[in-house]
Design a protein around this motif. Structure first.
Motif, PDB file in Angstrom:
ATOM      1  N   PRO A 180     115.011  20.918  76.774  1.00 26.68           N
ATOM      2  CA  PRO A 180     115.853  19.731  76.590  1.00 26.68           C
ATOM      3  C   PRO A 180     116.408  19.142  77.882  1.00 26.68           C
ATOM      4  O   PRO A 180     117.107  18.141  77.845  1.00 26.68           O
ATOM      5  CB  PRO A 180     117.008  20.268  75.744  1.00 26.68           C
ATOM      6  N   ASP A 181     116.078  19.734  79.052  1.00 27.95           N
ATOM      7  CA  ASP A 181     116.696  19.236  80.295  1.00 27.95           C
ATOM      8  C   ASP A 181     116.005  18.004  80.873  1.00 27.95           C
ATOM      9  O   ASP A 181     116.466  17.448  81.862  1.00 27.95           O
ATOM     10  CB  ASP A 181     116.800  20.345  81.348  1.00 27.95           C
ATOM     11  N   ASN A 182     114.886  17.589  80.269  1.00 25.00           N
ATOM     12  CA  ASN A 182     114.165  16.384  80.683  1.00 25.00           C
ATOM     13  C   ASN A 182     113.654  16.484  82.125  1.00 25.00           C
ATOM     14  O   ASN A 182     113.534  15.480  82.822  1.00 25.00           O
ATOM     15  CB  ASN A 182     115.022  15.130  80.493  1.00 25.00           C
ATOM     16  N   ALA A 183     113.350  17.688  82.572  1.00 29.04           N
ATOM     17  CA  ALA A 183     112.824  17.895  83.916  1.00 29.04           C
ATOM     18  C   ALA A 183     111.356  17.491  83.970  1.00 29.04           C
ATOM     19  O   ALA A 183     110.552  17.933  83.141  1.00 29.04           O
ATOM     20  CB  ALA A 183     112.976  19.356  84.325  1.00 29.04           C
ATOM     21  N   LEU A 184     111.010  16.659  84.930  1.00 31.03           N
ATOM     22  CA  LEU A 184     109.626  16.229  85.103  1.00 31.03           C
ATOM     23  C   LEU A 184     108.793  17.395  85.624  1.00 31.03           C
ATOM     24  O   LEU A 184     109.108  17.988  86.660  1.00 31.03           O
ATOM     25  CB  LEU A 184     109.552  15.052  86.078  1.00 31.03           C
ATOM     26  N   CYS A 185     107.725  17.741  84.889  1.00 31.40           N
ATOM     27  CA  CYS A 185     106.867  18.854  85.272  1.00 31.40           C
ATOM     28  C   CYS A 185     105.522  18.395  85.822  1.00 31.40           C
ATOM     29  O   CYS A 185     104.939  19.061  86.674  1.00 31.40           O
ATOM     30  CB  CYS A 185     106.630  19.772  84.076  1.00 31.40           C
ATOM     31  N   LEU A 186     105.015  17.265  85.330  1.00 27.46           N
ATOM     32  CA  LEU A 186     103.701  16.800  85.753  1.00 27.46           C
ATOM     33  C   LEU A 186     103.602  15.294  85.599  1.00 27.46           C
ATOM     34  O   LEU A 186     104.106  14.731  84.617  1.00 27.46           O
ATOM     35  CB  LEU A 186     102.620  17.470  84.889  1.00 27.46           C
ATOM     36  N   LYS A 187     102.953  14.662  86.552  1.00 25.31           N
ATOM     37  CA  LYS A 187     102.606  13.243  86.468  1.00 25.31           C
ATOM     38  C   LYS A 187     101.086  13.165  86.543  1.00 25.31           C
ATOM     39  O   LYS A 187     100.482  13.798  87.411  1.00 25.31           O
ATOM     40  CB  LYS A 187     103.215  12.433  87.610  1.00 25.31           C
ATOM     41  N   ALA A 188     100.485  12.396  85.657  1.00 24.74           N
ATOM     42  CA  ALA A 188      99.024  12.293  85.648  1.00 24.74           C
ATOM     43  C   ALA A 188      98.586  10.851  85.444  1.00 24.74           C
ATOM     44  O   ALA A 188      99.261  10.066  84.785  1.00 24.74           O
ATOM     45  CB  ALA A 188      98.442  13.173  84.544  1.00 24.74           C
ATOM     46  N   LYS A 189      97.445  10.565  86.036  1.00 26.02           N
ATOM     47  CA  LYS A 189      96.771   9.277  85.830  1.00 26.02           C
ATOM     48  C   LYS A 189      95.363   9.621  85.381  1.00 26.02           C
ATOM     49  O   LYS A 189      94.615  10.289  86.092  1.00 26.02           O
ATOM     50  CB  LYS A 189      96.744   8.470  87.124  1.00 26.02           C
ATOM     51  N   VAL A 190      95.016   9.178  84.171  1.00 25.53           N
ATOM     52  CA  VAL A 190      93.719   9.491  83.586  1.00 25.53           C
ATOM     53  C   VAL A 190      92.966   8.187  83.356  1.00 25.53           C
ATOM     54  O   VAL A 190      93.454   7.292  82.660  1.00 25.53           O
ATOM     55  CB  VAL A 190      93.877  10.253  82.247  1.00 25.53           C
ATOM     56  N   GLU A 191      91.790   8.076  83.959  1.00 24.77           N
ATOM     57  CA  GLU A 191      90.963   6.892  83.792  1.00 24.77           C
ATOM     58  C   GLU A 191      89.885   7.183  82.759  1.00 24.77           C
ATOM     59  O   GLU A 191      89.178   8.186  82.862  1.00 24.77           O
ATOM     60  CB  GLU A 191      90.322   6.494  85.125  1.00 24.77           C
ATOM     61  N   ALA A 192      89.779   6.301  81.777  1.00 24.45           N
ATOM     62  CA  ALA A 192      88.790   6.474  80.712  1.00 24.45           C
ATOM     63  C   ALA A 192      87.837   5.287  80.690  1.00 24.45           C
ATOM     64  O   ALA A 192      88.236   4.148  80.953  1.00 24.45           O
ATOM     65  CB  ALA A 192      89.489   6.603  79.358  1.00 24.45           C
ATOM     66  N   ILE A 193      86.588   5.590  80.370  1.00 28.23           N
ATOM     67  CA  ILE A 193      85.580   4.558  80.188  1.00 28.23           C
ATOM     68  C   ILE A 193      84.985   4.728  78.796  1.00 28.23           C
ATOM     69  O   ILE A 193      85.224   5.744  78.131  1.00 28.23           O
ATOM     70  CB  ILE A 193      84.474   4.624  81.255  1.00 28.23           C
ATOM     71  N   ALA A 194      84.195   3.741  78.382  1.00 25.03           N
ATOM     72  CA  ALA A 194      83.567   3.819  77.061  1.00 25.03           C
ATOM     73  C   ALA A 194      82.086   3.474  77.170  1.00 25.03           C
ATOM     74  O   ALA A 194      81.699   2.584  77.928  1.00 25.03           O
ATOM     75  CB  ALA A 194      84.246   2.858  76.095  1.00 25.03           C
ATOM     76  N   LYS A 195      81.297   4.206  76.401  1.00 33.30           N
ATOM     77  CA  LYS A 195      79.880   3.863  76.222  1.00 33.30           C
ATOM     78  C   LYS A 195      79.709   3.507  74.751  1.00 33.30           C
ATOM     79  O   LYS A 195      80.200   4.221  73.872  1.00 33.30           O
ATOM     80  CB  LYS A 195      78.988   5.042  76.596  1.00 33.30           C
ATOM     81  N   ILE A 196      79.040   2.408  74.521  1.00 29.59           N
ATOM     82  CA  ILE A 196      78.741   1.989  73.151  1.00 29.59           C
ATOM     83  C   ILE A 196      77.231   1.966  73.004  1.00 29.59           C
ATOM     84  O   ILE A 196      76.544   1.237  73.730  1.00 29.59           O
ATOM     85  CB  ILE A 196      79.364   0.616  72.839  1.00 29.59           C
ATOM     86  N   ASN A 197      76.731   2.776  72.074  1.00 27.56           N
ATOM     87  CA  ASN A 197      75.291   2.920  71.868  1.00 27.56           C
ATOM     88  C   ASN A 197      74.569   3.181  73.184  1.00 27.56           C
ATOM     89  O   ASN A 197      73.575   2.539  73.515  1.00 27.56           O
ATOM     90  CB  ASN A 197      74.724   1.690  71.146  1.00 27.56           C
ATOM     91  N   ASP A 198      75.105   4.121  73.951  1.00 31.99           N
ATOM     92  CA  ASP A 198      74.535   4.586  75.216  1.00 31.99           C
ATOM     93  C   ASP A 198      74.588   3.582  76.364  1.00 31.99           C
ATOM     94  O   ASP A 198      73.937   3.774  77.377  1.00 31.99           O
ATOM     95  CB  ASP A 198      73.094   5.072  75.042  1.00 31.99           C
ATOM     96  N   LYS A 199      75.351   2.514  76.227  1.00 39.11           N
ATOM     97  CA  LYS A 199      75.506   1.542  77.311  1.00 39.11           C
ATOM     98  C   LYS A 199      76.971   1.479  77.714  1.00 39.11           C
ATOM     99  O   LYS A 199      77.857   1.449  76.860  1.00 39.11           O
ATOM    100  CB  LYS A 199      75.032   0.158  76.878  1.00 39.11           C
ATOM    101  N   LEU A 200      77.208   1.440  79.029  1.00 39.09           N
ATOM    102  CA  LEU A 200      78.574   1.329  79.521  1.00 39.09           C
ATOM    103  C   LEU A 200      79.200   0.042  79.006  1.00 39.09           C
ATOM    104  O   LEU A 200      78.624  -1.038  79.123  1.00 39.09           O
ATOM    105  CB  LEU A 200      78.601   1.347  81.052  1.00 39.09           C
ATOM    106  N   SER A 201      80.354   0.178  78.418  1.00 36.95           N
ATOM    107  CA  SER A 201      81.090  -0.956  77.860  1.00 36.95           C
ATOM    108  C   SER A 201      81.834  -1.687  78.968  1.00 36.95           C
ATOM    109  O   SER A 201      82.210  -1.097  79.978  1.00 36.95           O
ATOM    110  CB  SER A 201      82.088  -0.432  76.820  1.00 36.95           C
ATOM    111  N   ARG A 202      82.083  -2.958  78.762  1.00 38.04           N
ATOM    112  CA  ARG A 202      82.927  -3.728  79.689  1.00 38.04           C
ATOM    113  C   ARG A 202      84.401  -3.488  79.395  1.00 38.04           C
ATOM    114  O   ARG A 202      85.256  -4.099  79.991  1.00 38.04           O
ATOM    115  CB  ARG A 202      82.609  -5.210  79.582  1.00 38.04           C
ATOM    116  N   GLY A 203      84.679  -2.615  78.439  1.00 39.73           N
ATOM    117  CA  GLY A 203      86.047  -2.260  78.117  1.00 39.73           C
ATOM    118  C   GLY A 203      86.619  -2.991  76.922  1.00 39.73           C
ATOM    119  O   GLY A 203      87.773  -2.782  76.554  1.00 39.73           O
ATOM    120  N   GLU A 204      85.828  -3.830  76.289  1.00 39.65           N
ATOM    121  CA  GLU A 204      86.348  -4.595  75.147  1.00 39.65           C
ATOM    122  C   GLU A 204      86.819  -3.703  74.001  1.00 39.65           C
ATOM    123  O   GLU A 204      87.727  -4.062  73.260  1.00 39.65           O
ATOM    124  CB  GLU A 204      85.311  -5.620  74.643  1.00 39.65           C
TER     125      GLU A 204
END
Length: 130
Positions: free
Chosen positions: A99-123
């Motif tokens: 409950p002390d609200n101490a920050l333990c970790l900061k992360a930045k996660v980048e995700a991409i998508a493939k639709i039917n085996d093709k890289l998506s433009r992110g739509e």
């Protein structure tokens, strides 16, 4: 204060700790992944259903900054917010001990998508975030 859009509370299990009594650094990735999955479920989507539709969401890059260690039985919250950057969906995820609200970790996660085996433009991310 960050503009978090989702939060999940979890508890450290004994077997997630290393010989030093702290959570093994690899385990934090599992916490982050679980939070992303639960976030998508809260938005009405699941990885299994998306995969069946030929939509694959994948992590392309992850950065983690460790601030404080979690230990056995600690309760913590994974909080996240998202940002669309071109073909990528960026998850900014922070882990806070409760409950002390101490920050333990900061992360930045980048995700991409493939639709039917093709890289998506992110739509697909627009659909997921709408």
């Amino acid at each position: 204060m960050q503009d978090y859009i989702f939060e999940i509370e979890l508890k450290v299990r004994d077997y997630e700790c290393d010989i030093q009594g702290v959570v093994n650094n690899a385990i934090y990735q599992s916490y982050l992944e679980h939070a992303r999955h639960e976030y998508l479920i809260s938005r009405g989507f699941s990885f299994a259903e998306l995969t069946q539709q030929g939509i694959l969401l994948m992590v392309s890059r992850i950065e983690m900054d460790f601030k404080r260690s979690l230990t056995s039985r600690d309760v913590f919250a994974v909080r996240l917010r998202t940002e669309r950057q071109g073909v990528k969906l960026i998850f900014y995820q922070d882990i806070y001990r409760v409950p002390d609200n101490a920050l333990c970790l900061k992360a930045k996660v980048e995700a991409i998508a493939k639709i039917n085996d093709k890289l998506s433009r992110g739509e697909i991310f627009d659909t997921l975030l709408a």
